[in-house]
Design a protein around this motif. Sequence first.
Motif, short mmCIF file in Angstrom:
data_model
loop_
_atom_site.label_atom_id
_atom_site.label_comp_id
_atom_site.label_asym_id
_atom_site.label_seq_id
_atom_site.Cartn_x
_atom_site.Cartn_y
_atom_site.Cartn_z
N UNK B 103 -0.30 -73.57 13.49
CA UNK B 103 0.30 -72.73 14.57
C UNK B 103 1.87 -72.80 14.56
N UNK B 104 2.44 -73.98 14.19
CA UNK B 104 3.77 -74.00 14.39
C UNK B 104 4.53 -73.21 13.50
N UNK B 105 3.99 -73.16 12.04
CA UNK B 105 4.30 -72.06 10.85
C UNK B 105 3.85 -70.69 11.04
N UNK B 106 2.97 -70.41 11.96
CA UNK B 106 2.46 -69.13 11.93
C UNK B 106 2.69 -68.24 13.35
N UNK B 107 1.89 -67.44 13.78
CA UNK B 107 1.93 -66.59 14.80
C UNK B 107 1.52 -67.23 16.16
N UNK B 108 2.57 -67.91 16.85
CA UNK B 108 2.22 -68.83 18.01
C UNK B 108 1.41 -67.80 18.97
#
Lengths: 184, 184
Positions: B103-108
């Motif tokens: 999630x930290x690198x994606x769409x939160x």
Amino acid sequence: MSLRYAVLASLLPGAASGYDLAKRMDVSVANFWHALPTQIYGELNGLERDGLVEATEVTQESRPTKRVFAVTEAGRGALADYTRLPSRPGAIKDELLIKVQASDMGDRAAVAAALDGRGRSCGIKLAVYEALIADLLRGRSEDAYLQTARRIGPYLNLRRGRDFERENLEWCGWAAGAIRARAR
Amino acid sequence: MSLRYAVLASLLPGAASGYDLAKRMDVSVANFWHALPTQIYGELNGLERDGLVEATEVTQESRPTKRVFAVTEAGRGALADYTRLPSRPGAIKDELLIKVQASDMGDRAAVAAALDGRGRSCGIKLAVYEALIADLLRGRSEDAYLQTARRIGPYLNLRRGRDFERENLEWCGWAAGAIRARAR
DNA sequence: GCGAGCATGTAAGTCGTTACATGATTCT
DNA sequence: AGAATCATGTAACGACTTACATGCTCGC
């Protein structure tokens, strides 16, 4: 199609060989996605073909040469896209619970003993999760960690794993007791 | 080889057609062993070939004819033998947790919304388990039930399912909150 | 010397999912 | 009229597991 992203996510903290990754996934991610080395080797090659990871040959002395995989920009993009997709409901497969379901018509002592054994392995996993959590926190409070850490996803999942094992441990003891009380 | 015994255990409370069994397993056993109708039809035929279940054709008016399966003595014996076998560790597969991990690198926002959705379905399952538990207890205390009921296996597993959903529900809310706090 | 660990895979087989086919009936 | 339910399956595909193959090194 999900193993692919579990592998990709497990490579985020840093490049790794297939062999290393199999071990890394066993502690970080086995909690919610389990994979055998065979499968991981295959998936890494697939990811390389699709340009989502990059391999570098690393020659070692007194160890076989290994291929170390790193996530590419395209890989990071694919993983971000994946977070937007709908998820299918989580599934549990646990043979032990089939045995509990049938325990009244089966070998009660054997099922109770199996529950004891499962309880012990839950205790071990619980200790592992607690150690990993303490490792991440490094003395900070949870709130402080959640505000300052670079990534919080792994922490959130460790919490889930810890709570699961804690509860499972408790349930195993209770269920074994109930079955033993029945045996008389 | 475990689906076989999950099917057998699900037939214990009474004979059922493949169609009915698929629905029965969806509430009683889906918690720890999920199977699609296609697979259940196949397994029932296999169990019949091996003499572990017996089929009876039931002709209905204004409904297709169905085959109703009942566990045989050999089937009961096979299930009892199964309770003595060692179990492999339980496995969870949950795509949502891969998304949380990334999630930290994606769409939160998308992951937080997915956690909300999962929380809602946990709430629904929780209510189902609680209703099933109340159904079994019928006003009796848990202790009284565990001492007097003909079978306790299904109750023990319902408790496990309920506790799991309860905790998952709570975690989903907490994790979604943590991710949203991060988004700012 | 022997087992465990490092390192990567292939091949075969089992298990599970998806798509499709059929056809009547009952609910909206 | 169209969707959902009843009822059973086949065929194709994809995911996962098991067994095996190779060969070197390190600790006991």
